[in-house]
Design a protein around this motif. Sequence first.
Motif, mmCIF file in Angstrom:
data_model
loop_
_atom_site.group_PDB
_atom_site.id
_atom_site.type_symbol
_atom_site.label_atom_id
_atom_site.label_comp_id
_atom_site.label_asym_id
_atom_site.label_seq_id
_atom_site.Cartn_x
_atom_site.Cartn_y
_atom_site.Cartn_z
ATOM 1 N N LEU A 86 9.324 -10.284 -10.343
ATOM 2 C CA LEU A 86 9.394 -11.174 -9.315
ATOM 3 C C LEU A 86 8.330 -12.355 -9.099
ATOM 4 O O LEU A 86 7.123 -12.032 -9.116
ATOM 5 C CB LEU A 86 9.538 -10.371 -8.016
ATOM 6 C CG LEU A 86 10.759 -9.313 -8.253
ATOM 7 C CD1 LEU A 86 10.678 -8.366 -6.910
ATOM 8 C CD2 LEU A 86 11.916 -10.039 -8.097
ATOM 9 N N PRO A 87 8.558 -13.586 -9.058
ATOM 10 C CA PRO A 87 7.661 -14.660 -8.804
ATOM 11 C C PRO A 87 6.948 -14.808 -7.664
ATOM 12 O O PRO A 87 6.330 -15.761 -7.060
ATOM 13 C CB PRO A 87 8.155 -15.868 -9.556
ATOM 14 C CG PRO A 87 9.643 -15.587 -9.160
ATOM 15 C CD PRO A 87 10.085 -14.100 -9.101
ATOM 16 N N VAL A 88 7.325 -13.921 -6.655
ATOM 17 C CA VAL A 88 7.066 -14.177 -5.385
ATOM 18 C C VAL A 88 5.959 -13.076 -4.640
ATOM 19 O O VAL A 88 5.974 -11.975 -5.128
ATOM 20 C CB VAL A 88 8.001 -14.032 -4.340
ATOM 21 C CG1 VAL A 88 7.993 -14.178 -2.976
ATOM 22 C CG2 VAL A 88 9.380 -15.123 -4.672
ATOM 23 N N GLU A 89 4.886 -13.625 -4.163
ATOM 24 C CA GLU A 89 3.992 -12.760 -3.380
ATOM 25 C C GLU A 89 4.412 -12.576 -2.027
ATOM 26 O O GLU A 89 4.593 -13.439 -1.180
ATOM 27 C CB GLU A 89 2.421 -13.311 -3.446
ATOM 28 C CG GLU A 89 1.760 -13.360 -4.949
ATOM 29 C CD GLU A 89 1.596 -11.935 -5.339
ATOM 30 O OE1 GLU A 89 1.339 -11.253 -4.315
ATOM 31 O OE2 GLU A 89 1.706 -11.628 -6.413
ATOM 32 N N PHE A 90 4.495 -11.415 -1.427
ATOM 33 C CA PHE A 90 4.909 -10.932 -0.227
ATOM 34 C C PHE A 90 3.433 -11.051 0.776
ATOM 35 O O PHE A 90 2.587 -10.379 0.489
ATOM 36 C CB PHE A 90 5.523 -9.672 -0.254
ATOM 37 C CG PHE A 90 7.113 -9.761 -0.655
ATOM 38 C CD1 PHE A 90 7.971 -10.124 -0.128
ATOM 39 C CD2 PHE A 90 6.977 -8.847 -2.151
ATOM 40 C CE1 PHE A 90 9.217 -10.126 -0.836
ATOM 41 C CE2 PHE A 90 8.369 -9.018 -2.608
ATOM 42 C CZ PHE A 90 9.369 -9.305 -2.285
ATOM 43 N N PRO A 91 3.876 -11.661 1.800
ATOM 44 C CA PRO A 91 2.629 -11.585 2.772
ATOM 45 C C PRO A 91 2.452 -10.292 3.457
ATOM 46 O O PRO A 91 3.354 -9.565 3.580
ATOM 47 C CB PRO A 91 3.142 -12.906 3.768
ATOM 48 C CG PRO A 91 4.490 -12.902 3.830
ATOM 49 C CD PRO A 91 4.684 -12.557 2.242
ATOM 50 N N PRO A 102 -0.207 -4.733 2.486
ATOM 51 C CA PRO A 102 0.498 -5.780 1.737
ATOM 52 C C PRO A 102 1.871 -5.244 1.021
ATOM 53 O O PRO A 102 1.906 -3.920 0.914
ATOM 54 C CB PRO A 102 -0.577 -6.045 0.307
ATOM 55 C CG PRO A 102 -1.129 -4.755 0.201
ATOM 56 C CD PRO A 102 -1.202 -4.020 1.567
ATOM 57 N N ARG A 103 2.861 -5.809 1.179
ATOM 58 C CA ARG A 103 4.169 -5.650 0.580
ATOM 59 C C ARG A 103 4.173 -5.730 -0.683
ATOM 60 O O ARG A 103 3.736 -6.536 -1.208
ATOM 61 C CB ARG A 103 5.318 -6.472 1.021
ATOM 62 C CG ARG A 103 5.650 -6.161 2.597
ATOM 63 C CD ARG A 103 6.904 -6.594 2.912
ATOM 64 N NE ARG A 103 7.153 -6.205 4.428
ATOM 65 C CZ ARG A 103 8.303 -6.471 4.771
ATOM 66 N NH1 ARG A 103 9.460 -6.591 4.163
ATOM 67 N NH2 ARG A 103 8.613 -5.866 5.964
ATOM 68 N N VAL A 104 4.659 -4.456 -1.450
ATOM 69 C CA VAL A 104 4.458 -4.554 -3.084
ATOM 70 C C VAL A 104 6.046 -4.553 -3.476
ATOM 71 O O VAL A 104 6.783 -3.577 -3.203
ATOM 72 C CB VAL A 104 3.827 -3.402 -3.284
ATOM 73 C CG1 VAL A 104 3.711 -3.297 -4.951
ATOM 74 C CG2 VAL A 104 2.312 -3.428 -2.720
ATOM 75 N N ALA A 105 6.149 -5.233 -4.527
ATOM 76 C CA ALA A 105 7.472 -5.337 -5.173
ATOM 77 C C ALA A 105 7.295 -4.143 -6.082
ATOM 78 O O ALA A 105 6.676 -3.964 -7.071
ATOM 79 C CB ALA A 105 7.713 -6.566 -5.995
ATOM 80 N N LEU A 106 8.261 -3.150 -5.966
ATOM 81 C CA LEU A 106 8.323 -1.873 -6.690
ATOM 82 C C LEU A 106 8.965 -1.968 -7.841
ATOM 83 O O LEU A 106 10.371 -2.610 -8.146
ATOM 84 C CB LEU A 106 9.115 -0.814 -5.811
ATOM 85 C CG LEU A 106 8.319 -0.452 -4.723
ATOM 86 C CD1 LEU A 106 9.138 0.937 -3.868
ATOM 87 C CD2 LEU A 106 6.822 0.412 -5.119
#
Length: 100
Positions: free
Chosen positions: A77-82, A93-97
């Motif tokens: 996933l190319p997105v960093e979650f704020p 921080p939200r983490v992409a699992l």
Amino acid sequence: MQFDFTTLDTSTYVFVGTLVLGLVLAAFIAAAAMATLALVGAGSLAWYTVKNVLGGLVRGINFAWDLLVHQTGKVELPVEFPSQTSPSTGTYPRVALRDS
């Protein structure tokens, strides 16, 4: 020499009748036993077939799910979650699992 049934005693008729009745009962029990064995064999074959078909379906579903999970685990996933604030735990921080 001719055999005359009128000369036989009643006890002889009872003895022969008992033997014939015993043979009839034995034949009936043997036929019932053979039918039972055939039904048990057919039921066993049906259960074996159903068990293998359902087992194959479950294995196929598990295999497909495993492929899907590993395939989607390779996606980046190319997105960093704020970060977001939470009233009880502070910031996190939200983490992409993904599959490890």
